[in-house]
Each structure stands twice: as C-alpha cells, then as structure tokens.
Design a protein around this motif. Structure first.
Motif, PDB file in Angstrom:
ATOM      1  N   PRO A   1       0.812  -1.173   0.127  1.00  0.00           N
ATOM      2  CA  PRO A   1       0.224  -0.140   0.011  1.00  0.00           C
ATOM      3  C   PRO A   1       0.881   1.344   0.047  1.00  0.00           C
ATOM      4  CG  PRO A   1      -0.876  -1.630   1.446  1.00  0.00           C
ATOM      5  CD  PRO A   1       0.489  -1.950   1.223  1.00  0.00           C
ATOM      6  N   LEU A   2       2.113   1.115   0.387  1.00  0.00           N
ATOM      7  CA  LEU A   2       3.016   2.276   0.342  1.00  0.00           C
ATOM      8  C   LEU A   2       3.465   2.617  -0.940  1.00  0.00           C
ATOM      9  CD1 LEU A   2       4.705   1.965   3.908  1.00  0.00           C
ATOM     10  CD2 LEU A   2       2.725   3.192   3.317  1.00  0.00           C
ATOM     11  N   ASP A   3       3.283   1.773  -1.844  1.00  0.00           N
ATOM     12  CA  ASP A   3       3.850   1.858  -3.307  1.00  0.00           C
ATOM     13  C   ASP A   3       2.852   2.662  -4.193  1.00  0.00           C
ATOM     14  OD1 ASP A   3       4.697   1.630  -5.796  1.00  0.00           O
ATOM     15  OD2 ASP A   3       5.186  -0.550  -5.771  1.00  0.00           O
ATOM     16  N   PRO A   4       3.281   3.819  -4.762  1.00  0.00           N
ATOM     17  CA  PRO A   4       2.263   4.644  -5.369  1.00  0.00           C
ATOM     18  C   PRO A   4       1.460   3.732  -6.814  1.00  0.00           C
ATOM     19  CG  PRO A   4       4.301   5.916  -5.156  1.00  0.00           C
ATOM     20  CD  PRO A   4       4.595   4.364  -4.476  1.00  0.00           C
ATOM     21  N   ALA A   5       2.278   2.924  -6.999  1.00  0.00           N
ATOM     22  CA  ALA A   5       1.768   2.109  -8.153  1.00  0.00           C
ATOM     23  C   ALA A   5       0.839   0.858  -7.501  1.00  0.00           C
ATOM     24  CB  ALA A   5       2.765   1.313  -8.871  1.00  0.00           C
ATOM     25  N   THR A   6       0.621   0.890  -6.298  1.00  0.00           N
ATOM     26  CA  THR A   6      -0.447  -0.141  -5.926  1.00  0.00           C
ATOM     27  C   THR A   6      -1.751   0.655  -5.840  1.00  0.00           C
ATOM     28  OG1 THR A   6       1.410  -1.227  -4.472  1.00  0.00           O
ATOM     29  CG2 THR A   6      -1.222  -1.614  -3.908  1.00  0.00           C
ATOM     30  N   THR A   7      -2.818  -0.339  -6.520  1.00  0.00           N
ATOM     31  CA  THR A   7      -4.315   0.378  -6.116  1.00  0.00           C
ATOM     32  C   THR A   7      -5.194  -0.597  -5.488  1.00  0.00           C
ATOM     33  OG1 THR A   7      -4.854  -0.725  -8.091  1.00  0.00           O
ATOM     34  CG2 THR A   7      -3.909   1.457  -8.389  1.00  0.00           C
ATOM     35  N   HIS A   8      -4.662  -1.860  -4.778  1.00  0.00           N
ATOM     36  CA  HIS A   8      -5.381  -2.593  -3.806  1.00  0.00           C
ATOM     37  C   HIS A   8      -4.447  -3.456  -3.191  1.00  0.00           C
ATOM     38  CE1 HIS A   8      -8.796  -5.517  -3.859  1.00  0.00           C
ATOM     39  NE2 HIS A   8      -7.844  -6.152  -3.681  1.00  0.00           N
ATOM     40  N   GLY A   9      -4.720  -2.963  -1.789  1.00  0.00           N
ATOM     41  CA  GLY A   9      -3.876  -3.602  -0.718  1.00  0.00           C
ATOM     42  C   GLY A   9      -4.575  -4.644  -0.070  1.00  0.00           C
ATOM     43  N   PRO A  10      -4.119  -5.446   0.924  1.00  0.00           N
ATOM     44  CA  PRO A  10      -4.569  -6.496   1.500  1.00  0.00           C
ATOM     45  C   PRO A  10      -5.426  -6.229   2.610  1.00  0.00           C
ATOM     46  CG  PRO A  10      -2.686  -5.545   2.848  1.00  0.00           C
ATOM     47  CD  PRO A  10      -2.803  -4.818   1.440  1.00  0.00           C
ATOM     48  N   GLN A  11      -6.285  -7.272   3.094  1.00  0.00           N
ATOM     49  CA  GLN A  11      -7.211  -7.218   4.095  1.00  0.00           C
ATOM     50  C   GLN A  11      -6.583  -6.883   5.369  1.00  0.00           C
ATOM     51  OE1 GLN A  11      -9.157  -7.891   0.990  1.00  0.00           O
ATOM     52  NE2 GLN A  11     -10.422  -7.313   2.804  1.00  0.00           N
ATOM     53  N   ILE A  12      -7.223  -6.255   6.432  1.00  0.00           N
ATOM     54  CA  ILE A  12      -6.706  -5.725   7.282  1.00  0.00           C
ATOM     55  C   ILE A  12      -5.994  -6.618   8.332  1.00  0.00           C
ATOM     56  CG2 ILE A  12      -8.951  -5.763   8.751  1.00  0.00           C
ATOM     57  CD1 ILE A  12      -7.943  -3.057  10.207  1.00  0.00           C
ATOM     58  N   ASP A  13      -6.555  -7.946   8.628  1.00  0.00           N
ATOM     59  CA  ASP A  13      -5.982  -8.932   9.007  1.00  0.00           C
ATOM     60  C   ASP A  13      -6.234 -10.343   9.157  1.00  0.00           C
ATOM     61  OD1 ASP A  13      -8.447  -8.986  10.462  1.00  0.00           O
ATOM     62  OD2 ASP A  13      -8.064  -7.878  12.151  1.00  0.00           O
ATOM     63  N   LEU A  14      -5.643 -11.409   9.608  1.00  0.00           N
ATOM     64  CA  LEU A  14      -6.222 -12.682   9.335  1.00  0.00           C
ATOM     65  C   LEU A  14      -7.401 -12.847   9.681  1.00  0.00           C
ATOM     66  CD1 LEU A  14      -5.353 -15.662   8.512  1.00  0.00           C
ATOM     67  CD2 LEU A  14      -4.512 -15.764  11.077  1.00  0.00           C
ATOM     68  N   LEU A  15      -8.131 -12.488  10.597  1.00  0.00           N
ATOM     69  CA  LEU A  15      -9.510 -12.745  10.953  1.00  0.00           C
ATOM     70  C   LEU A  15     -10.361 -12.488   9.853  1.00  0.00           C
ATOM     71  CD1 LEU A  15     -11.332 -13.342  13.265  1.00  0.00           C
ATOM     72  CD2 LEU A  15     -11.537 -11.094  13.823  1.00  0.00           C
ATOM     73  N   GLN A  16     -10.228 -11.220   9.285  1.00  0.00           N
ATOM     74  CA  GLN A  16     -11.298 -10.618   8.165  1.00  0.00           C
ATOM     75  C   GLN A  16     -10.791 -11.336   6.674  1.00  0.00           C
ATOM     76  OE1 GLN A  16     -13.676  -8.838   8.207  1.00  0.00           O
ATOM     77  NE2 GLN A  16     -13.928  -8.700   5.869  1.00  0.00           N
TER      78      GLN A  16
ATOM     79  N   ASP B   1      -9.350 -16.058  -3.987  1.00  0.00           N
ATOM     80  CA  ASP B   1      -8.247 -15.859  -3.241  1.00  0.00           C
ATOM     81  C   ASP B   1      -7.124 -15.740  -3.867  1.00  0.00           C
ATOM     82  OD1 ASP B   1      -6.561 -16.057  -1.122  1.00  0.00           O
ATOM     83  OD2 ASP B   1      -6.685 -18.211  -0.998  1.00  0.00           O
ATOM     84  N   ALA B   2      -6.058 -14.852  -3.730  1.00  0.00           N
ATOM     85  CA  ALA B   2      -4.901 -14.570  -4.144  1.00  0.00           C
ATOM     86  C   ALA B   2      -3.941 -15.300  -3.711  1.00  0.00           C
ATOM     87  CB  ALA B   2      -4.502 -13.150  -4.086  1.00  0.00           C
ATOM     88  N   ASN B   3      -3.927 -16.107  -2.805  1.00  0.00           N
ATOM     89  CA  ASN B   3      -2.852 -16.878  -2.044  1.00  0.00           C
ATOM     90  C   ASN B   3      -1.827 -16.275  -2.041  1.00  0.00           C
ATOM     91  OD1 ASN B   3      -4.706 -19.526  -2.054  1.00  0.00           O
ATOM     92  ND2 ASN B   3      -4.481 -19.311  -4.504  1.00  0.00           N
ATOM     93  N   ASP B   4      -1.807 -15.068  -1.427  1.00  0.00           N
ATOM     94  CA  ASP B   4      -0.634 -14.288  -1.329  1.00  0.00           C
ATOM     95  C   ASP B   4      -0.834 -13.480   0.055  1.00  0.00           C
ATOM     96  OD1 ASP B   4       1.793 -13.134  -1.097  1.00  0.00           O
ATOM     97  OD2 ASP B   4       1.435 -11.917  -3.366  1.00  0.00           O
ATOM     98  N   GLY B   5      -0.442 -13.889   1.210  1.00  0.00           N
ATOM     99  CA  GLY B   5      -0.696 -13.070   2.291  1.00  0.00           C
ATOM    100  C   GLY B   5      -2.249 -12.786   2.722  1.00  0.00           C
ATOM    101  N   PHE B   6      -2.595 -11.768   2.767  1.00  0.00           N
ATOM    102  CA  PHE B   6      -4.005 -11.228   3.261  1.00  0.00           C
ATOM    103  C   PHE B   6      -4.664 -10.711   1.983  1.00  0.00           C
ATOM    104  CE2 PHE B   6      -2.674 -10.790   7.892  1.00  0.00           C
ATOM    105  CZ  PHE B   6      -2.577 -11.963   8.126  1.00  0.00           C
TER     106      PHE B   6
END
Length: 230
Positions: free
Chosen positions: A68-83, A105-110
C-alpha cells in the motif's frame, strides 16, 4: 452507531454504462472493499447486463495488488487474518450459490483479488450478509418494481445508488429505496459533507456530518412557562 451495509446499485438500460462501471467497481474495490457503504450488490437491467459485466470485469481486473505504500499499488490486503478468513468463507458460499466469473483468493498473504459472482440466489448468505471485502454479486432485473424489491431485500440500509438518465425514475427510486443515502448516477464513497450520513434498519441509528454531529455534544434543555392565571 454500527453503519454496516449491503449496499445495492441499480443500473437501468438508459444509464451511461462507462460511468456506471467506473463508479461501481471503484466503490467495491476502494480500500479493498472494507467500507460499509461499498456497493456489494449490483442489479443490472437484463438488456444491458452482458455489456455491463464485460466492462466491469475488464476494469475490476486491472487493480494492481501490492504494498500500500507503493504509489503504483491500487489494491492492498485485508486488514488482518480474521477478516481474510471471513472473506474466504464467503468465497466458498459464492461458488456454491453462484458463478465465480473473476477473482477469488490471491493465495498471497492477506490479499483477495477483486472478485465477481454472478447469478447468486437472492436468499444466499452472500447476498444477505456483509462480506467487507472486494467481493461483488451482479444479478439482473427486468422491471423497476423488481429492482426495488431486490435492492430492499436486506436487513441493512446504509447506501444505495441508481444509474439512469430518467430523472423522474431516479426520484421514484430514491424515495423507494431503504437507505440513509441514495446516489443518483454516482455511488459510494461519494458523499456530501454537509448532509446527514447514517443508515436505516440494521445499518444503525442516528446521523453524523458537520452540524448533525454537533447534536452529540449538546445537552438539550426544555423550558416551559405558563402565563396568565394558573
């Protein structure tokens, strides 16, 4: 209070489809779908449904997942494992009750890819419960009455949207829809800061927004004075 939602967007046959697609896909993809007013249900008139879905799928799939800190990103992860795990359960429900036409599922982190389900039964949990993720269900309708009934078939009532060039129809829908805010040819997160924001039904109680929010900091006093003879 609360402000949960299962916000519908209704797309009529005379709508500007390019505008409707751009706004509705941003609404459910913004903040990775973690917004109560995100239009997680979209109802499209059957005569333009094929074209709408094609355009929506193309624009929705263009989201760039990443840091999310990369200006090229337009879609970040969900907030936590629970969500994240909660969304996974709804993806399973969607695959049983409808057709997965994009994402999952992206199968990559959250991370959860922008996801579209089509033809989901109106009584499915995917249509009735808040997912709070980048997951949208797109169904069709044939009449104005049907669109209203489907849109209002929810315990929530935070935000609704109507896309049409017919202003008379837009006003009819705005009055009929059970939502604290109704956007005409626009949708969430669009809002007006000087109007009241809040919901109907299980979307909460009370309103906020500039002068409306001040009421929460006030203590109202009633003074009764009887004049003349007692």
């Amino acid at each position: 209070m609360e402000l949960g939602g299962k916000s519908p967007a209704i797309i009529f046959e005379d709508a500007d489809l390019e505008t409707a697609v751009a706004q509705t896909q941003f609404s459910i993809q913004f903040n990775s779908g973690q917004v109560g007013s995100a239009n997680s249900r979209i109802y499209v008139h059957e005569s333009v449904a094929k074209k709408f879905v094609e355009l929506f799928r193309e624009k929705f799939a263009a989201a760039q997942m990443g840091d999310p800190l990369d200006p090229a990103t337009t879609h970040g992860p969900q907030i936590d494992l629970l969500q994240y795990n909660r969304i996974m359960k709804y993806l399973d429900i969607g695959e049983k009750d409808g057709i997965l036409s994009l994402g999952g599922d992206a199968n990559d982190g959250f991370f959860v890819r922008p996801t579209i389900f089509e033809g989901v039964a109106e009584d499915s949990r995917l249509m009735l419960e808040e997912v709070f993720g980048p997951v949208v269900a797109i169904n069709t309708f044939s009449t104005e009455t049907e669109a209203i009934e489907k849109a209002n078939n929810s315990e929530f009532g935070l935000y609704a949207a109507v896309f049409t060039k017919d202003i008379d129809r837009a006003i009819r829908l705005a009055k009929a829809l059970d939502a604290g805010t109704v956007g005409v040819n626009c949708t969430s997160p669009t809002n007006a800061k000087d109007t009241a924001f809040g919901g109907f039904k299980m979307s909460g109680n009370g309103r906020e927004g500039l002068l409306y929010s001040l009421d929460g900091f006030l203590e109202t006093k009633s003074i009764l004075i009887k004049t003349g003879r007692l």
